[in-house]
Design an enzyme around this catalytic site. Structure first.
Site, PDB file in Angstrom:
ATOM      1  N   LYS A 119      27.002  45.856  31.500  1.00 38.53           N
ATOM      2  CA  LYS A 119      26.153  46.876  32.113  1.00 38.53           C
ATOM      3  C   LYS A 119      24.718  46.852  31.605  1.00 38.53           C
ATOM      4  CE  LYS A 119      29.607  50.229  33.282  1.00 38.53           C
ATOM      5  NZ  LYS A 119      30.124  51.538  32.902  1.00 38.53           N
ATOM      6  N   LYS A 161      27.078  55.315  27.103  1.00 37.89           N
ATOM      7  CA  LYS A 161      27.983  54.457  27.866  1.00 37.89           C
ATOM      8  C   LYS A 161      28.227  53.155  27.123  1.00 37.89           C
ATOM      9  CE  LYS A 161      27.258  54.721  32.469  1.00 37.89           C
ATOM     10  NZ  LYS A 161      26.506  54.763  33.776  1.00 37.89           N
ATOM     11  N   GLY A 167      36.405  51.499  34.520  1.00 37.89           N
ATOM     12  CA  GLY A 167      37.510  52.406  34.813  1.00 37.89           C
ATOM     13  C   GLY A 167      37.253  53.827  34.328  1.00 37.89           C
ATOM     14  N   GLY A 168      35.975  54.208  34.228  1.00 42.38           N
ATOM     15  CA  GLY A 168      35.635  55.572  33.818  1.00 42.38           C
ATOM     16  C   GLY A 168      35.762  55.806  32.321  1.00 42.38           C
ATOM     17  N   GLU A 291      25.655  50.183  37.981  1.00 43.89           N
ATOM     18  CA  GLU A 291      26.371  48.985  37.516  1.00 43.89           C
ATOM     19  C   GLU A 291      26.779  48.141  38.700  1.00 43.89           C
ATOM     20  OE1 GLU A 291      30.323  48.883  36.101  1.00 43.89           O
ATOM     21  OE2 GLU A 291      31.033  50.532  37.332  1.00 43.89           O
ATOM     22  N   ASN A 293      30.066  45.737  40.036  1.00 46.25           N
ATOM     23  CA  ASN A 293      31.422  45.244  39.842  1.00 46.25           C
ATOM     24  C   ASN A 293      31.511  43.884  40.514  1.00 46.25           C
ATOM     25  OD1 ASN A 293      32.419  47.466  38.361  1.00 46.25           O
ATOM     26  ND2 ASN A 293      32.611  48.640  40.251  1.00 46.25           N
ATOM     27  N   ARG A 295      33.684  41.849  41.550  1.00 47.91           N
ATOM     28  CA  ARG A 295      35.082  41.642  41.968  1.00 47.91           C
ATOM     29  C   ARG A 295      35.338  42.456  43.219  1.00 47.91           C
ATOM     30  NH1 ARG A 295      36.828  46.802  40.715  1.00 47.91           N
ATOM     31  NH2 ARG A 295      35.905  47.712  38.860  1.00 47.91           N
ATOM     32  N   VAL A 298      38.932  48.635  44.482  1.00 52.20           N
ATOM     33  CA  VAL A 298      40.084  49.377  44.988  1.00 52.20           C
ATOM     34  C   VAL A 298      39.796  49.903  46.403  1.00 52.20           C
ATOM     35  CG1 VAL A 298      41.530  51.422  44.610  1.00 52.20           C
ATOM     36  CG2 VAL A 298      40.727  50.079  42.637  1.00 52.20           C
ATOM     37  N   ARG A 341      43.689  57.800  47.112  1.00 51.85           N
ATOM     38  CA  ARG A 341      44.536  57.053  46.183  1.00 51.85           C
ATOM     39  C   ARG A 341      45.785  57.881  45.886  1.00 51.85           C
ATOM     40  NH1 ARG A 341      40.730  53.822  41.788  1.00 51.85           N
ATOM     41  NH2 ARG A 341      38.919  53.548  43.150  1.00 51.85           N
TER      42      ARG A 341
HETATM   43  P1  ADP Z   1      36.840  50.529  41.497  1.00 56.43           P
HETATM   44  O1  ADP Z   1      35.379  50.642  41.272  1.00 56.43           O
HETATM   45  O2  ADP Z   1      37.307  49.348  42.246  1.00 56.43           O
HETATM   46  O3  ADP Z   1      37.461  51.798  41.912  1.00 56.43           O
HETATM   47  P2  ADP Z   1      37.615  51.048  38.876  1.00 56.43           P
HETATM   48  O4  ADP Z   1      36.392  51.040  38.032  1.00 56.43           O
HETATM   49  O5  ADP Z   1      38.246  52.336  39.231  1.00 56.43           O
HETATM   50  O6  ADP Z   1      37.321  50.167  40.114  1.00 56.43           O
HETATM   51  O7  ADP Z   1      38.672  50.129  38.209  1.00 56.43           O
HETATM   52  C1  ADP Z   1      39.668  49.501  38.970  1.00 56.43           C
HETATM   53  C2  ADP Z   1      40.783  49.146  38.063  1.00 56.43           C
HETATM   54  O8  ADP Z   1      40.322  48.346  37.017  1.00 56.43           O
HETATM   55  C3  ADP Z   1      41.441  50.323  37.423  1.00 56.43           C
HETATM   56  O9  ADP Z   1      42.798  49.996  37.272  1.00 56.43           O
HETATM   57  C4  ADP Z   1      40.737  50.404  36.070  1.00 56.43           C
HETATM   58  O10 ADP Z   1      41.556  51.050  35.138  1.00 56.43           O
HETATM   59  C5  ADP Z   1      40.533  48.955  35.775  1.00 56.43           C
HETATM   60  N1  ADP Z   1      39.349  48.595  34.985  1.00 56.43           N
HETATM   61  C6  ADP Z   1      38.077  48.635  35.390  1.00 56.43           C
HETATM   62  N2  ADP Z   1      37.249  48.163  34.443  1.00 56.43           N
HETATM   63  C7  ADP Z   1      38.019  47.816  33.393  1.00 56.43           C
HETATM   64  C8  ADP Z   1      37.763  47.270  32.095  1.00 56.43           C
HETATM   65  N3  ADP Z   1      36.535  46.985  31.673  1.00 56.43           N
HETATM   66  N4  ADP Z   1      38.810  47.032  31.298  1.00 56.43           N
HETATM   67  C9  ADP Z   1      40.043  47.321  31.703  1.00 56.43           C
HETATM   68  N5  ADP Z   1      40.350  47.827  32.918  1.00 56.43           N
HETATM   69  C10 ADP Z   1      39.360  48.089  33.745  1.00 56.43           C
HETATM   70  P1  ADP Z   2      32.605  52.633  35.109  1.00 56.08           P
HETATM   71  O1  ADP Z   2      32.284  51.243  34.695  1.00 56.08           O
HETATM   72  O2  ADP Z   2      33.566  53.293  34.216  1.00 56.08           O
HETATM   73  O3  ADP Z   2      32.926  52.709  36.552  1.00 56.08           O
HETATM   74  P2  ADP Z   2      29.997  53.778  35.794  1.00 56.08           P
HETATM   75  O4  ADP Z   2      28.751  53.451  35.079  1.00 56.08           O
HETATM   76  O5  ADP Z   2      30.192  53.186  37.132  1.00 56.08           O
HETATM   77  O6  ADP Z   2      31.236  53.438  34.852  1.00 56.08           O
HETATM   78  O7  ADP Z   2      30.100  55.365  35.898  1.00 56.08           O
HETATM   79  C1  ADP Z   2      31.282  55.986  36.326  1.00 56.08           C
HETATM   80  C2  ADP Z   2      30.979  57.378  36.816  1.00 56.08           C
HETATM   81  O8  ADP Z   2      30.401  58.169  35.763  1.00 56.08           O
HETATM   82  C3  ADP Z   2      29.971  57.463  37.950  1.00 56.08           C
HETATM   83  O9  ADP Z   2      30.550  57.258  39.212  1.00 56.08           O
HETATM   84  C4  ADP Z   2      29.451  58.885  37.780  1.00 56.08           C
HETATM   85  O10 ADP Z   2      30.362  59.838  38.275  1.00 56.08           O
HETATM   86  C5  ADP Z   2      29.408  59.027  36.273  1.00 56.08           C
HETATM   87  N1  ADP Z   2      28.091  58.630  35.746  1.00 56.08           N
HETATM   88  C6  ADP Z   2      27.744  57.400  35.293  1.00 56.08           C
HETATM   89  N2  ADP Z   2      26.464  57.385  34.856  1.00 56.08           N
HETATM   90  C7  ADP Z   2      25.975  58.636  35.042  1.00 56.08           C
HETATM   91  C8  ADP Z   2      24.712  59.273  34.787  1.00 56.08           C
HETATM   92  N3  ADP Z   2      23.710  58.617  34.233  1.00 56.08           N
HETATM   93  N4  ADP Z   2      24.584  60.596  35.117  1.00 56.08           N
HETATM   94  C9  ADP Z   2      25.622  61.285  35.671  1.00 56.08           C
HETATM   95  N5  ADP Z   2      26.821  60.739  35.919  1.00 56.08           N
HETATM   96  C10 ADP Z   2      27.018  59.433  35.625  1.00 56.08           C
HETATM   97 MG    MG Z   3      31.690  52.168  38.119  1.00 55.34          MG
END
Ligand code: ADP
Ligand code: ADP
Ligand code: MG
Length: 459
Positions: A119, A161, A167-168, A291, A293, A295, A298, A341
Site C-alpha cells: 500500500k 494502516k 481484508g480489513g 489501494e 488489489n 487480483r 469477491v 455476501r
Molecule cells: P475484496 O476487496 O475482493 O472484497 P477483501 O479485501 O475483502 O477483498 O479480501 C478478500 C479475501 O482475501 C478475504 O477472504 C480476505 O480475508 C482475504 N485477504 C485480503 N487481503 C489479505 C491479506 N493481505 N492476507 C490474508 N488474507 C487477505
Molecule cells: P484493506 O486492504 O483491508 O481492504 P483498505 O485500505 O482498502 O484496506 O481500507 C479498508 C476500509 O477501511 C475502506 O473501505 C474504508 O471503509 C476504511 N478506510 C480506509 N482508509 C480510510 C481513511 N483514510 N479514512 C476513513 N476510512 C478509511
Molecule cells: Mg481494500
C-alpha cells in the site's frame, strides 16, 4: 495468439474456486483443484478434473504453504495457476516462483504485485501518476516519534494502516496523541505477525466516506475500465453488500474517477484484472485513491452483470498471452446490480461464526438472478477459513428494481441448519435509508448499533 493454457491449477477454495473452474471449462481448459484435508467435500472438488490434497486444515500448512502448492503444480503438469483472492494471490515471491518454474501465474507479474500490492508503494505510484491520495505519510513510518510528529501536523483523527494489510485487518483509528503513542507499537507487532511485514503508514481519517472502486483490465499494452462499484456497506472494514454502478455519483466525477484508474494502471503497464479502490469524501467532494488489489475481487460479479463481460475468462485469456478482445468503446454499462455476501455467521449473536453441515439449501432462480456458491446441500463449511458460503447477485433496470428483485430472491433462499447472514440482508433490503442511497462506510455499523437488525429481521 495464446500461448495456450491447457491445464489450470486452482490454488484457492470455496466459491471463487467454483467460479474459476466454470470459466476454465468455457475456455476448454482442464482443471486441477488443490485442497486441504478439511475441504475434501467442497463443491469445487466435485467439479474439477483432478483433485490434489496438499496438507492439513490449517491454512498455513495448505493454501498458504508455498512449497506444497508448487509441488502440486509441478506434479500435476498444469501449465498455469490461478490464485483467486486472499491466500497467495498478492504474494510477489509466490508469483515469481510460479514463473520461475516456467508456468503461468494468472495475475500481473511479480514486479507489479510488489509495486502495487504494497500500500505504501501504491500510494507513491498514484502520486506519480497524478492520482489524488488521502493526505498522509510519504513512506513507511518505522518509529512512533515520526508518526506522532506527522499526525500532530495533519490533525487528528488519523488512521494507522499496515503497508501489507488486507481484508480489513491492520487498520486503527486514533483520535489523539496519547492514543497514537499507545497504538503504534502493538500495530507494528500485529502487522508483522499477520502479514510478515511490520511496516505502517498514516492517513487522515475521512468521516462518512463512501468506498468506490474501479474495475480495470489490462493486457500489458492496453488498459480499459469497466466502470465502478460501490462497497460502502461494511462491518469491521469488510464488505457486506456491493453494487454497481455507485449509488449517486455525478457523471463528471465518475468519468474523472475511471480515467484516473486507467492512468494509474497504464503507468505500470498493468496486465490482468485489478481494482483501484478510492474513498469519496462527501464534505470536500473529492475522491482519494487508497489501494490497489492486484487480483480478482469477491464483488466482481456486479460488474459482470452490468457490462456483460466475463472478467474471469478475460483474466485467464490475458494471462495466456492474448490481447483484450474489446476496446473501451465496446464496454457499456447497463442497469444496476447488487451483491450480498452470505456468510456462515449469526447476525443475531454479533456475527458469531457458525460453521457446520449444510442440510438444506434452496436457491432463488429467475431473470437477473445469479448465485455464486462454494458449498451445496450435504457439504460442510469448515471453521478454519473465511465464512463465505456464497454470493447472491441480482440485476434490475434501475437500482430500485434491483433492490425489489433482491428482496424477493432473499425471501426465496433457504440455507440451514447453520446460521447465515440471510436475516441481515432481509432486513437491509427493506431499509428505507439504504433504498434512498444514504450510505457511507460507517452506515452499517451505526445501523446495527441502533438495532436495525432487531427491528426488521424475521429469521
Ligand atoms: P475484496 O476487496 O475482493 O472484497 P477483501 O479485501 O475483502 O477483498 O479480501 C478478500 C479475501 O482475501 C478475504 O477472504 C480476505 O480475508 C482475504 N485477504 C485480503 N487481503 C489479505 C491479506 N493481505 N492476507 C490474508 N488474507 C487477505
Ligand atoms: P484493506 O486492504 O483491508 O481492504 P483498505 O485500505 O482498502 O484496506 O481500507 C479498508 C476500509 O477501511 C475502506 O473501505 C474504508 O471503509 C476504511 N478506510 C480506509 N482508509 C480510510 C481513511 N483514510 N479514512 C476513513 N476510512 C478509511
Ligand atoms: Mg481494500
Amino acid at each position: 495468439m495464446s500461448q495456450g493454457i491447457r491445464k489450470l491449477l486452482i490454488a484457492n477454495r470455496g466459491e471463487i474456486a467454483v467460479r474459476i473452474i466454470r470459466a476454465a471449462r468455457d475456455l476448454g481448459i482442464r482443471t486441477v483443484q488443490v485442497v486441504s484435508e478439511a475441504d475434501r467435500g467442497m463443491l469445487a472438488t466435485r467439479m474439477a478434473d483432478e483433485v490434489v490434497v496438499i496438507g492439513p486444515a490449517s491454512a498455513a500448512k495448505s493454501y498458504l504453504n508455498i512449497g506444497a502448492v508448487l509441488e502440486a503444480l509441478r506434479d500435476s503438469g498444469a501449465d498455469a495457476l490461478h490464485p483467486g483472492y486472499g491466500f497467495l494471490s498478492e504474494n510477489a515471491a509466490f508469483a515469481r516462483a510460479v514463473t520461475a518454474m516456467g508456468r503461468i501465474f494468472v495475475g500481473p507479474d511479480a514486479d507489479t504485485i510488489e509495486r502495487m500490492g504494497d500500500k505504501v508503494n501504491a500510494r507513491a505510484a498514484a502520486i506519480a501518476a497524478g492520482v489524488p491520495v488521502v493526505p498522509g505519510s510519504d513512506g513507511r513510518l518505522d518509529d512512533p516519534a515520526a508518526a506522532l510528529a506527522l499526525a500532530s501536523d495533519m490533525g487528528f483523527p488519523v488512521m494507522i494502516k499496515a503497508a501489507a494489510g488486507g481484508g480489513g485487518r491492520g487498520i486503527r483509528v486514533v483520535r489523539d496523541a496519547a492514543e497514537l503513542a499507545q497504538a503504534v507499537p502493538p500495530a507494528m507487532a500485529e502487522a508483522k505477525a499477520a502479514f510478515g511485514d511490520g511496516g505502517l503508514y498514516l492517513e487522515a481519517y475521512i468521516e462518512n466516506a463512501r468506498h468506490i472502486e474501479v474495475q480495470i483490465l489490462g493486457d500489458g499494452e492496453t488498459v480499459v475500465h469497466l466502470y465502478e462499484r460501490e462497497c460502502s456497506l461494511q462491518r469491521r472494514r469488510q464488505k457486506i453488500w456491493e453494487e454497481a454502478p455507485a449509488v449517486a455519483l455525478a457523471p463528471e466525477v465518475r468519468a474523472a474517477l475511471c480515467a484516473s484508474a486507467v492512468r494509474l494502471a497504464q503507468s505500470v503497464s498493468y496486465r490482468g484484472a485489478g481494482t483501484m479502490e478510492y474513498l469519496w469524501d462527501p464534505h470536500r467532494r473529492e475522491f482519494y485513491f487508497i489501494e490497489m488489489n492486484t487480483r480478482i475481487q469477491v464483488e466482481h460479479p456486479v460488474t459482470e452483470m452490468i457490462t456483460g463481460i466475463d472478467l474471469m475468462r478475460e483474466m485467464i485469456r490475458v494471462a495466456g498471452g492474448e490481447k483484450l478482445s474489446f476496446s473501451q468503446d465496446d464496454i457499456r454499462c447497463d442497469g444496476h446490480a447488487v451483491e450480498v455476501r452470505i456468510n456462515a455467521e449469526d447476525p443475531a449473536r454479533n456475527f458469531l461464526p457458525s460453521p457446520g453441515a449444510i442440510i438444506e439449501m434452496q436457491l432463488p432462480e429467475g431473470d437477473g438472478i445469479r448465485f455464486d456458491q462454494g458449498f451445496d446441500a450435504g457439504s460442510t463449511v469448515p471453521p478454519y477459513y473465511d465464512s463465505l458460503i456464497g454470493k447472491l447477485i441480482v440485476k434490475g433496470a434501475t437500482r430500485a428494481e434491483a433492490i425489489a428483485r433482491l428482496r424477493a430472491a432473499l425471501d426465496a433462499t433457504r440455507i440451514g441448519p447453520i446460521s447465515t447472514t440471510l436475516p441481515l440482508h432481509r432486513a437491509l433490503v427493506r431499509d428505507p435509508g439504504l433504498a434512498a442511497g444514504e450510505v457511507s462506510t460507517q452506515w452499517l455499523e451505526t445501523w446495527l448499533m441502533q438495532g436495525g437488525l432487531a427491528a426488521e429481521a424475521t429469521g
